[in-house]
Write a protein that holds these residues in place. Sequence first.
Motif, PDB file in Angstrom:
ATOM      1  N   LEU A  32      98.657  20.606 -95.775  1.00  0.00           N
ATOM      2  CA  LEU A  32      99.550  21.819 -96.118  1.00  0.00           C
ATOM      3  C   LEU A  32     100.510  21.761 -96.877  1.00  0.00           C
ATOM      4  O   LEU A  32     100.968  22.756 -97.541  1.00  0.00           O
ATOM      5  CB  LEU A  32      99.788  22.598 -94.666  1.00  0.00           C
ATOM      6  N   HIS A  33     101.554  20.683 -96.554  1.00  0.00           N
ATOM      7  CA  HIS A  33     102.841  20.414 -97.167  1.00  0.00           C
ATOM      8  C   HIS A  33     102.479  19.853 -98.818  1.00  0.00           C
ATOM      9  O   HIS A  33     103.195  20.313 -99.527  1.00  0.00           O
ATOM     10  CB  HIS A  33     103.345  19.114 -96.352  1.00  0.00           C
ATOM     11  N   TYR A  38     102.944  24.837 -98.647  1.00  0.00           N
ATOM     12  CA  TYR A  38     103.453  25.176 -97.267  1.00  0.00           C
ATOM     13  C   TYR A  38     104.501  24.373 -97.011  1.00  0.00           C
ATOM     14  O   TYR A  38     104.594  22.873 -97.409  1.00  0.00           O
ATOM     15  CB  TYR A  38     102.804  25.440 -96.164  1.00  0.00           C
ATOM     16  N   ASN A  39     105.757  24.702 -96.558  1.00  0.00           N
ATOM     17  CA  ASN A  39     106.675  23.763 -95.939  1.00  0.00           C
ATOM     18  C   ASN A  39     106.255  23.522 -94.241  1.00  0.00           C
ATOM     19  O   ASN A  39     106.490  24.371 -93.540  1.00  0.00           O
ATOM     20  CB  ASN A  39     108.237  24.300 -95.951  1.00  0.00           C
ATOM     21  N   VAL A  40     106.431  22.272 -94.020  1.00  0.00           N
ATOM     22  CA  VAL A  40     105.949  21.868 -92.533  1.00  0.00           C
ATOM     23  C   VAL A  40     106.916  20.812 -92.176  1.00  0.00           C
ATOM     24  O   VAL A  40     107.446  19.965 -92.979  1.00  0.00           O
ATOM     25  CB  VAL A  40     104.472  21.319 -92.437  1.00  0.00           C
ATOM     26  N   ALA A  41     106.855  20.559 -90.869  1.00  0.00           N
ATOM     27  CA  ALA A  41     107.724  19.508 -90.024  1.00  0.00           C
ATOM     28  C   ALA A  41     106.818  19.165 -88.758  1.00  0.00           C
ATOM     29  O   ALA A  41     106.004  19.925 -88.513  1.00  0.00           O
ATOM     30  CB  ALA A  41     108.942  19.853 -89.710  1.00  0.00           C
ATOM     31  N   SER A 227      97.456   9.657 -94.213  1.00  0.00           N
ATOM     32  CA  SER A 227      99.287   9.382 -94.430  1.00  0.00           C
ATOM     33  C   SER A 227     100.001  10.491 -94.400  1.00  0.00           C
ATOM     34  O   SER A 227      99.615  11.603 -94.574  1.00  0.00           O
ATOM     35  CB  SER A 227      98.966   8.919 -96.129  1.00  0.00           C
ATOM     36  N   THR A 228     101.278   9.883 -94.153  1.00  0.00           N
ATOM     37  CA  THR A 228     102.414  11.111 -93.926  1.00  0.00           C
ATOM     38  C   THR A 228     102.801  11.384 -95.184  1.00  0.00           C
ATOM     39  O   THR A 228     103.902  12.362 -95.226  1.00  0.00           O
ATOM     40  CB  THR A 228     103.414  10.611 -92.911  1.00  0.00           C
ATOM     41  N   LEU A 229     102.527  10.240 -96.330  1.00  0.00           N
ATOM     42  CA  LEU A 229     103.513  10.650 -97.345  1.00  0.00           C
ATOM     43  C   LEU A 229     102.400  11.391 -98.755  1.00  0.00           C
ATOM     44  O   LEU A 229     102.922  11.859 -99.457  1.00  0.00           O
ATOM     45  CB  LEU A 229     103.929   9.264 -97.818  1.00  0.00           C
ATOM     46  N   LEU A 230     101.044  11.192 -98.449  1.00  0.00           N
ATOM     47  CA  LEU A 230     100.112  11.515 -99.405  1.00  0.00           C
ATOM     48  C   LEU A 230      99.020  12.313 -98.646  1.00  0.00           C
ATOM     49  O   LEU A 230      98.556  12.065 -97.566  1.00  0.00           O
ATOM     50  CB  LEU A 230      99.466  10.404-100.169  1.00  0.00           C
ATOM     51  N   PRO A 231      98.209  13.461 -99.301  1.00  0.00           N
ATOM     52  CA  PRO A 231      97.258  13.981 -98.683  1.00  0.00           C
ATOM     53  C   PRO A 231      95.918  13.252 -98.925  1.00  0.00           C
ATOM     54  O   PRO A 231      95.956  12.264 -99.733  1.00  0.00           O
ATOM     55  CB  PRO A 231      96.929  15.283 -99.744  1.00  0.00           C
ATOM     56  N   GLY A 232      95.073  13.397 -98.075  1.00  0.00           N
ATOM     57  CA  GLY A 232      93.797  12.558 -97.986  1.00  0.00           C
ATOM     58  C   GLY A 232      93.083  12.695 -99.515  1.00  0.00           C
ATOM     59  O   GLY A 232      93.034  13.900 -99.862  1.00  0.00           O
ATOM     60  N   ASP A 233      92.531  11.705-100.061  1.00  0.00           N
ATOM     61  CA  ASP A 233      91.641  11.678-101.214  1.00  0.00           C
ATOM     62  C   ASP A 233      90.763  12.773-100.959  1.00  0.00           C
ATOM     63  O   ASP A 233      89.919  12.910-100.162  1.00  0.00           O
ATOM     64  CB  ASP A 233      91.116  10.245-101.298  1.00  0.00           C
ATOM     65  N   LYS A 234      90.424  13.543-102.059  1.00  0.00           N
ATOM     66  CA  LYS A 234      89.549  14.871-101.877  1.00  0.00           C
ATOM     67  C   LYS A 234      88.052  14.408-101.520  1.00  0.00           C
ATOM     68  O   LYS A 234      87.521  15.154-100.753  1.00  0.00           O
ATOM     69  CB  LYS A 234      89.501  15.751-103.186  1.00  0.00           C
ATOM     70  N   ARG A 235      87.586  13.259-102.128  1.00  0.00           N
ATOM     71  CA  ARG A 235      86.193  13.067-101.795  1.00  0.00           C
ATOM     72  C   ARG A 235      86.170  12.498-100.513  1.00  0.00           C
ATOM     73  O   ARG A 235      85.051  12.854 -99.880  1.00  0.00           O
ATOM     74  CB  ARG A 235      85.943  11.852-102.916  1.00  0.00           C
ATOM     75  N   LEU A 236      87.174  11.646 -99.785  1.00  0.00           N
ATOM     76  CA  LEU A 236      87.145  11.246 -98.503  1.00  0.00           C
ATOM     77  C   LEU A 236      87.145  12.372 -97.401  1.00  0.00           C
ATOM     78  O   LEU A 236      86.542  12.436 -96.459  1.00  0.00           O
ATOM     79  CB  LEU A 236      88.002  10.427 -98.277  1.00  0.00           C
TER      80      LEU A 236
END
Length: 255
Positions: A32-33, A38-41, A227-236
């Motif tokens: 989401l972020h 979106y802005n999330v916490a 990961s909390t810094l990057l979104p998951g790889d689209k393929r995965l």
Amino acid sequence: MEPKKRTLFIAFSSQKGGVGKSTFTTILASSLHYVFGYNVAVFDCDYPQHSISQMRQRDLKAVMQNEILKKIAYKQFTTINKKAYPIIQCRSDEALKEAERFLETSPVHLDVLFFDLPGTVNTSGLLNTLAGMHHIFSPITADRVVIESTLAFTDVLTNVLIKNGHTSIETIRLFWNQVDAREKSPLYEFYEKIIAGLGLTLMETSITDSKRFRKESETIAKTVFRSTLLPGDKRLIKECRLDLFIEEFLKTVKL
């Protein structure tokens, strides 16, 4: 002047540990972020391990030591022009007050606050905090102990808290996790009838079993999943049907 859009309080919650609550919290928050804008916490209330806070520290170390991830992170943060989402440690009985204080002082409007909560219903203040959520998602696996404890837990939320009107809860959704695509267990059909009979709602999308759930950012990795810094790889993400799950999640919470 348009009225300020409300901030959604969302929890992946269950009475059993090890079913993926923290993993789903992280994957959804990051998607989401970093992807959907979106802005999330995240409020990490899972004392004493505070697993998401610890994950952030591991992610920072992995990105700094892995040149590929460092380039991915640099490109991401310069493109979206915003920082990593904050992770706030707090106790479950203080979570709602801490969230309100955080919203009052936040320089940006937050669309979603995710709450990573303990898996024991007897934890001090847990039911009160859950009653303050707008949406609750409960992962279940085809394991009799997991299902029965989760159904009992969800039934209390639905038929005690919600029916008594002492809650902000708008939706509670169960969903299948760690589904073996090769297996057609009669347990699924059996428990889906029980779920429907209890008046509970099951999400259409199930998550297939994947070893990816146990993999984080690594110093030698070329892609990330959790990961909390990057979104998951689209393929995965697509491999285990999380792309479809995220679509259904967004429709359910009306984002």
